[in-house]
Design an enzyme around this catalytic site. Structure first.
Site, PDB file in Angstrom:
ATOM      1  N   LYS A   3       1.562  -5.042  20.323  1.00  0.00           N
ATOM      2  CA  LYS A   3       0.272  -4.370  20.522  1.00  0.00           C
ATOM      3  C   LYS A   3      -0.631  -5.153  21.466  1.00  0.00           C
ATOM      4  CE  LYS A   3      -0.206  -1.276  16.623  1.00  0.00           C
ATOM      5  NZ  LYS A   3      -1.064  -0.748  15.569  1.00  0.00           N
ATOM      6  N   LYS A   5      10.010   3.487  18.302  1.00  0.00           N
ATOM      7  CA  LYS A   5       9.590   4.170  17.072  1.00  0.00           C
ATOM      8  C   LYS A   5       8.491   5.192  17.358  1.00  0.00           C
ATOM      9  CE  LYS A   5       5.815   1.811  14.660  1.00  0.00           C
ATOM     10  NZ  LYS A   5       5.060   2.835  13.953  1.00  0.00           N
ATOM     11  N   LYS A  65       1.653   6.453  15.999  1.00  0.00           N
ATOM     12  CA  LYS A  65       0.403   7.210  16.061  1.00  0.00           C
ATOM     13  C   LYS A  65      -0.342   6.958  17.358  1.00  0.00           C
ATOM     14  CE  LYS A  65      -1.231   6.701  11.650  1.00  0.00           C
ATOM     15  NZ  LYS A  65      -1.850   5.401  11.557  1.00  0.00           N
TER      16      LYS A  65
HETATM   17  P1  ATP Z   1      -0.110   2.853  15.102  1.00  0.00           P
HETATM   18  O1  ATP Z   1       0.688   3.359  16.258  1.00  0.00           O
HETATM   19  O2  ATP Z   1      -1.599   3.179  15.186  1.00  0.00           O
HETATM   20  O3  ATP Z   1       0.200   1.442  14.721  1.00  0.00           O
HETATM   21  P2  ATP Z   1       1.697   3.894  13.164  1.00  0.00           P
HETATM   22  O4  ATP Z   1       2.278   5.198  13.582  1.00  0.00           O
HETATM   23  O5  ATP Z   1       2.545   2.684  13.287  1.00  0.00           O
HETATM   24  O6  ATP Z   1       0.309   3.725  13.866  1.00  0.00           O
HETATM   25  P3  ATP Z   1       0.512   3.083  10.640  1.00  0.00           P
HETATM   26  O7  ATP Z   1      -0.787   3.585  10.148  1.00  0.00           O
HETATM   27  O8  ATP Z   1       0.542   1.735  11.254  1.00  0.00           O
HETATM   28  O9  ATP Z   1       1.179   4.094  11.673  1.00  0.00           O
HETATM   29  O10 ATP Z   1       1.579   3.154   9.472  1.00  0.00           O
HETATM   30  C1  ATP Z   1       1.457   3.876   8.287  1.00  0.00           C
HETATM   31  C2  ATP Z   1       2.755   3.847   7.527  1.00  0.00           C
HETATM   32  O11 ATP Z   1       3.743   4.632   8.215  1.00  0.00           O
HETATM   33  C3  ATP Z   1       3.362   2.441   7.384  1.00  0.00           C
HETATM   34  O12 ATP Z   1       3.959   2.312   6.111  1.00  0.00           O
HETATM   35  C4  ATP Z   1       4.404   2.404   8.459  1.00  0.00           C
HETATM   36  O13 ATP Z   1       5.433   1.488   8.166  1.00  0.00           O
HETATM   37  C5  ATP Z   1       4.911   3.829   8.442  1.00  0.00           C
HETATM   38  N1  ATP Z   1       5.473   4.222   9.730  1.00  0.00           N
HETATM   39  C6  ATP Z   1       4.832   4.160  10.927  1.00  0.00           C
HETATM   40  N2  ATP Z   1       5.633   4.614  11.912  1.00  0.00           N
HETATM   41  C7  ATP Z   1       6.804   4.972  11.309  1.00  0.00           C
HETATM   42  C8  ATP Z   1       8.042   5.522  11.798  1.00  0.00           C
HETATM   43  N3  ATP Z   1       8.202   5.788  13.086  1.00  0.00           N
HETATM   44  N4  ATP Z   1       9.025   5.763  10.908  1.00  0.00           N
HETATM   45  C9  ATP Z   1       8.855   5.502   9.590  1.00  0.00           C
HETATM   46  N5  ATP Z   1       7.731   4.982   9.068  1.00  0.00           N
HETATM   47  C10 ATP Z   1       6.708   4.724   9.910  1.00  0.00           C
END
Ligand code: ATP
Ligand code: LTN
Length: 334
Positions: free
Chosen positions: A114, A195, A198
């Site tokens: 990040k 992956k 968000k």
């Molecule tokens: P950002 O991109 O803002 O970091 P993010 O998509 O990684 O957001 P988080 O809010 O950080 O989302 O994560 C929320 C939950 O969703 C955490 O438990 C994280 O491990 C899970 N998670 C995030 N992305 C994935 C994915 N691609 N597959 C499975 N689980 C996920």
């Protein structure tokens, strides 16, 4: 004694099917397990570790609370609250900062990824896992259901707990990460080597969000990147990552085994059939959520009441542990 479960999600954007499959869907299952006591949190302080528009952040936090309810989390069964409403998290993070070597934080892969994308790297981004450790540790959490990307952060929370216990005597429970066997890392539809995230939600075709309408869901899935072959099977081969990802989404949302999922496509004519089936499964899983969400968002007063009740319950659990930690570290309690 019941196991205490804690998990959180950032209101940094609308949540996608990766968040749902890797985390939130499993929280609902955990809520229905009588052996578990569940606490789920919208971690707005974590969202501040990268620049946010204040108005949007407020809106998204409310939307996320409504989404908790829409997916089936029940404020009478689980504690649902907003992180910044309970000051233990920020205070606790400070105290833990003062026993955490900075070298531990600089090694975190999420920080490295990040920070490389930011023009100015904020101190909060480096400190993010310590705040997460405070979330977990001040609730005497036994298990933390998260996606694969958060495993390292839960391990850091374990290290911090052990270090504190070593320095000041047995205090914190050492938590375990709970990572799903299937779906712990849902990949991006447009690039199955990374992956679904968000923070990439603005890129067309990257993800499917829980509140997307059926047409958009279908479009994104039909355009998902796959290989040039035609074999529909689970595989760890890099070139089959797209098909593997689609099959994984299908498997988790239908609740079938890998074998049964593959069998469903034994007579498929190509990836088009797989994509169509995945789109259908995703639409039927998300449509009721989207409809409930719309309805819940119309009663803002009720949402605010639920947030207040949740925060009150969270304080009852975490404040005594905070006082205990302050005392052990040498602070005079008022
Ligand atoms: P950002 O991109 O803002 O970091 P993010 O998509 O990684 O957001 P988080 O809010 O950080 O989302 O994560 C929320 C939950 O969703 C955490 O438990 C994280 O491990 C899970 N998670 C995030 N992305 C994935 C994915 N691609 N597959 C499975 N689980 C996920
Ligand atoms: N860092 C997590 C969100 C998070 C979390 C937590 C997860 C913040 N605090 C406590 C589990 C337990 C993420 O998903 N990015």
């Amino acid at each position: 004694m019941k196991k205490r479960i804690f998990s959180g999600i950032q209101p940094s954007n609308v949540i996608h099917i990766g968040n749902y499959i890797g985390a939130v869907k499993r929280w609902v299952e955990s809520q229905n397990d009588a052996e578990k006591e569940n606490i789920f949190c919208a971690v707005d302080l974590h969202a501040l570790t990268v620049p946010q528009d204040p108005k949007m952040l407020r809106e998204r936090t409310l939307e996320l609370m409504a989404l908790f309810l829409a997916v089936g989390l029940d404020p009478d069964k689980s504690i649902l609250f907003v992180q910044s409403h309970v000051t233990v998290h920020a205070e606790g993070a400070w105290l833990l900062n003062c026993i955490t070597p900075e070298g531990w934080l600089k090694k975190m892969t999420q920080y490295k990824d990040k920070s490389a994308k930011q023009e100015i790297v904020l101190t909060g981004l480096l400190d993010y896992p310590v705040l997460m450790a405070a979330d977990i540790l001040f609730y005497d959490t036994n298990e933390v259901p998260v996606g694969n990307d958060q495993k390292q952060h839960v391990e850091l929370a374990r290290n911090i707990a052990e270090r504190f216990n070593h320095l000041f005597g047995e205090t914190f429970v050492v938590p375990e990460p709970l990572i799903a066997e299937a779906g712990a890392r849902i990949m991006a539809l447009d690039d199955p080597t990374m992956k679904m995230s968000k923070s990439m939600a603005h890129v067309k075709g990257h993800s499917v969000n829980l509140l997307d309408d059926p047409k958009d869901i279908e479009r994104a899935i039909m355009r998902a990147k796959t290989d040039s072959g035609s074999e529909i099977r689970f595989s760890k081969d890099a070139e089959k990552a797209g098909v593997n990802n689609l099959l994984t989404i299908y498997q988790v949302l239908t609740g079938k085994s890998q074998e049964a999922s593959e069998l469903d496509f034994a007579n498929a004519r190509g990836y088009g059939d797989l994509k169509k089936a995945v789109a259908e499964v995703v639409i039927s899983a998300t449509e009721p959520i989207r409809n409930r969400h719309k309805e819940i968002m119309t009663d803002r007063a009720e949402l605010e009441r639920i947030m207040r009740v949740g925060a009150d319950k969270a304080r009852v659990i975490s404040e005594p542990r905070l006082a205990d930690v302050k005392r052990k570290m040498g602070l005079i309690l008022p």
